[in-house]
Design a protein around this motif. Sequence first.
Motif, PDB file in Angstrom:
ATOM      1  N   LEU A  67       0.801  -1.258   0.071  1.00  0.00           N
ATOM      2  CA  LEU A  67      -0.016  -0.119  -0.052  1.00  0.00           C
ATOM      3  C   LEU A  67       0.854   1.334   0.160  1.00  0.00           C
ATOM      4  O   LEU A  67       0.642   2.065  -0.603  1.00  0.00           O
ATOM      5  N   ARG A  68       1.856   1.428   0.745  1.00  0.00           N
ATOM      6  CA  ARG A  68       2.817   2.554   0.805  1.00  0.00           C
ATOM      7  C   ARG A  68       3.440   2.718  -0.470  1.00  0.00           C
ATOM      8  O   ARG A  68       3.937   3.800  -0.830  1.00  0.00           O
ATOM      9  N   SER A  69       3.644   1.511  -1.150  1.00  0.00           N
ATOM     10  CA  SER A  69       4.394   1.742  -2.555  1.00  0.00           C
ATOM     11  C   SER A  69       3.490   2.378  -3.462  1.00  0.00           C
ATOM     12  O   SER A  69       4.141   2.806  -4.629  1.00  0.00           O
ATOM     13  N   LEU A  70       1.981   2.716  -3.426  1.00  0.00           N
ATOM     14  CA  LEU A  70       1.389   2.846  -4.547  1.00  0.00           C
ATOM     15  C   LEU A  70       1.275   4.533  -4.626  1.00  0.00           C
ATOM     16  O   LEU A  70       1.128   4.958  -3.342  1.00  0.00           O
ATOM     17  N   ASP A  71       1.156   5.246  -5.653  1.00  0.00           N
ATOM     18  CA  ASP A  71       1.182   6.482  -5.707  1.00  0.00           C
ATOM     19  C   ASP A  71      -0.297   7.136  -5.399  1.00  0.00           C
ATOM     20  O   ASP A  71      -0.437   7.791  -4.751  1.00  0.00           O
ATOM     21  N   LYS A  72      -1.182   6.255  -6.088  1.00  0.00           N
ATOM     22  CA  LYS A  72      -2.562   6.453  -5.806  1.00  0.00           C
ATOM     23  C   LYS A  72      -3.300   5.414  -5.224  1.00  0.00           C
ATOM     24  O   LYS A  72      -3.366   4.363  -5.499  1.00  0.00           O
TER      25      LYS A  72
END
Length: 91
Positions: A67-72
């Motif tokens: 989740l932290r790796s997602l931009d949006k």
Amino acid sequence: MQIKCAIIDDEFLAREYIKDYVAKIPSLELVGDYNSPLKAIDLIKSGDLDLLFLDIQMPDINGLDFLRSLDKQPLVIFTTAHKEFAIDSYE
């Protein structure tokens, strides 16, 4: 209004339970069912997702790091059987 949702959980039975619950809620539309976060990345990046049922403890990458790796980030409901992740999931 339909809420497009997906499930990411490495355990088959957990995904089946969540699919059953989603099927009972008319406003939810299941658009993906994945056993790994890496398999769901294209759907999430497409922006065509409103809600994600996300397991935390998985072999490839844990749900929190994913989740932290997602931009949006879509809205997320963490689905974990491990109580030690409860505090991290609220952050």
